[in-house]
Write a protein that holds these residues in place. Structure first.
Motif, short mmCIF file in Angstrom:
data_model
loop_
_atom_site.label_atom_id
_atom_site.label_comp_id
_atom_site.label_asym_id
_atom_site.label_seq_id
_atom_site.Cartn_x
_atom_site.Cartn_y
_atom_site.Cartn_z
N SER A 37 0.69 -1.10 -0.05
CA SER A 37 -0.14 -0.04 -0.01
C SER A 37 0.91 1.36 -0.07
CB SER A 37 -1.04 -0.07 1.16
OG SER A 37 -1.86 -1.20 1.09
N ILE A 44 -6.44 -0.44 3.00
CA ILE A 44 -7.80 -0.75 2.68
C ILE A 44 -8.59 -0.95 4.05
CG2 ILE A 44 -9.25 -2.88 1.72
CD1 ILE A 44 -7.57 -1.21 -0.27
N PHE A 94 -12.14 3.92 -1.91
CA PHE A 94 -11.23 2.73 -2.19
C PHE A 94 -11.59 1.88 -3.49
CE2 PHE A 94 -12.18 4.19 2.27
CZ PHE A 94 -10.70 4.31 2.66
N ASN A 133 -6.26 0.60 -5.48
CA ASN A 133 -6.90 -0.40 -4.39
C ASN A 133 -7.53 -1.53 -5.17
OD1 ASN A 133 -6.28 1.29 -2.45
ND2 ASN A 133 -8.07 2.54 -2.45
#
Length: 438
Positions: A281, A358, A370, A375
């Protein structure tokens, strides 16, 4: 675990923590109380590009919590290099916070200390119920068959980030889907004078995450089905060797990365020095370092062949951060309210957006914020091709011993020493010998 952490070194042994009768910010008897109802201490893990970034993200939210409840939260952002040691020390000394972040892979290890509040049905009901959380996140909250030791806060997965311009300059139309493709692409990238793949060779936790995935791709694991260490089996040895060979043999990881442990590989990628990065991420981190989202693409982590999926097609561990409460907190009611606040739909949207992670809370994860392309890759990975690290009591020591063995192998590779199947096996056997006797 983390978004941008350094190595968690676990020098304080878990066996000492298991002997603890006092823990957290509460009484020496081990029972919680509400004798300090107006204050809380909170140890947050370093999720942003710096400790200051985390304070900027969390400060307004903690002020919001204080206005809602009248409870003032004393925040300390703890670097990943210190966090596990700090937690284990707290379980033995009785000097710790009320609420803390933990890497989700440590959940079972810290659960075994008896220091953390169990999240049984009654406690889950206080924060809206267990059903609010996605199953993959709940799978890394403690040992199977026991009440969770923590609550999911941020969910993450590994992905392959690639620099679009470097790929175009090298004549590459798409990111590699397999390791062979990555190595072949690397030769074209190097011909353009760029580094190929960033890594954090001295980061113990990063090492564990990657070799765990390679082990899955070899149909192997580092523990037997009944939870006993099995670090030097053929599949595990092959997995570690393949990862270290990306530097030692294939030359796609620069030798200097053997010393990286503080997210230097992320900075190299953000500054256009390196064509690819394997990271959890990373979007918010890259943005904070001035890299436009248009400058890079995101794809699944390569597999041995084919495409990511289940079984040997696993391409990520189930990464994430959990929120735990020391069960002898002096403000047990306030700590529970704080967990409810941090995992509320509204806060989940704010915090996970800030960290490009997330939400593990279903309602928040469904928010359009998201559903970006980045994502989408991460969510699909978590849903279809990620595996949880073993939720066993010795997991944190596994991270330390095997992660350090991989660190030493990278150092050997950087020094020009041969990395052979025998040398890898010897390191892993030594790591297994350092585990607690059963």
């Amino acid at each position: 675990m983390r978004s941008i952490r350094a190595a968690a070194t676990g020098a304080v042994t878990l066996s000492l923590a298991l002997a603890a009768s006092a823990c957290g910010g509460g009484s020496s008897t081990g029972g919680g109380s509400d004798t300090s109802p107006k204050t809380l201490t909170y140890w947050a893990s370093n999720q942003g590009a710096s400790l200051e970034v985390d304070k900027q993200v969390l400060g307004p939210e903690l002020d919001k919590f204080e206005k809602q409840t009248g409870i003032k939260v004393k925040l300390e952002v703890v670097p990943w290099s210190d966090l596990l040691n700090r937690i284990l020390t707290a379980t033995t000394s009785g000097q710790g916070p009320d609420v803390l972040n933990i890497g989700n892979t440590w959940s079972a290890s810290l659960q075994a200390t008896g220091a953390l509040l169990p999240w049984d049905a009654k406690n889950f009901a206080k924060i809206g119920g267990r059903d609010r959380f996605v199953d993959s996140a709940l799978g890394s909250t403690g040992a199977q068959g026991k009440d969770p030791a923590a609550v999911p806060l941020y969910s993450m997965a590994y992905a392959l980030y690639y620099n679009k311009k470097i790929f175009a300059d090298a004549g590459l139309a798409k990111p590699p889907a397999t390791w062979d493709e990555l190595i072949a692409d690397g030769k074209k990238i190097q011909a353009e004078g760029k580094q190929v793949l960033g890594a954090e060779g001295s980061n113990v936790s990063e090492n564990i995450h990657h070799v765990f995935v390679f082990a899955k791709q070899h149909g192997a694991d580092f523990f037997t089905a009944d939870g006993k260490p099995d670090f030097a089996n053929d599949g595990a040895v092959a997995a570690v060797k393949q990862y270290v060979d990306l530097m030692a043999k294939d030359k796609v990881i620069p030798q200097g990365n053997a010393e990286y442990a503080q997210n230097q590989s992320v900075s190299d990628f953000a500054k256009g020095r390196t064509a690819m990065l394997l990271w959890q991420s990373a979007s918010a981190n890259l943005k904070s370092q001035g890299m436009s989202e248009d400058a890079y693409g995101i794809a699944p982590v390569p597999v041995q062949s084919g495409a990511p999926g289940t079984g040997t097609q696993v391409d990520s561990m189930v990464a994430g951060i959990n929120l735990a409460v020391f069960k002898n907190s002096h403000n047990l009611d306030g700590a529970t309210k704080f967990v409810k606040f941090m995992t509320s739909d509204a806060e989940q949207k704010i915090l996970n957006k800030a960290y490009s992670s997330i939400p593990p809370v279903k309602a928040a994860q469904a928010d359009p914020a998201f559903s970006t392309p980045a994502n989408a890759v991460l969510k699909n990975t978590l849903a279809t091709s990620a595996a949880a690290l073993p939720q066993v009591a010795d997991e944190s020591q596994f991270e330390t011993t095997v992660g350090t063995a991989v660190k030493e192998l990278f150092a050997d590779a950087a020094a020009g020493q041969a990395v052979t199947t025998d040398s890898v096996k010897a390191k892993l056997q030594k790591a297994q010998q350092q585990m607690p006797a059963k």
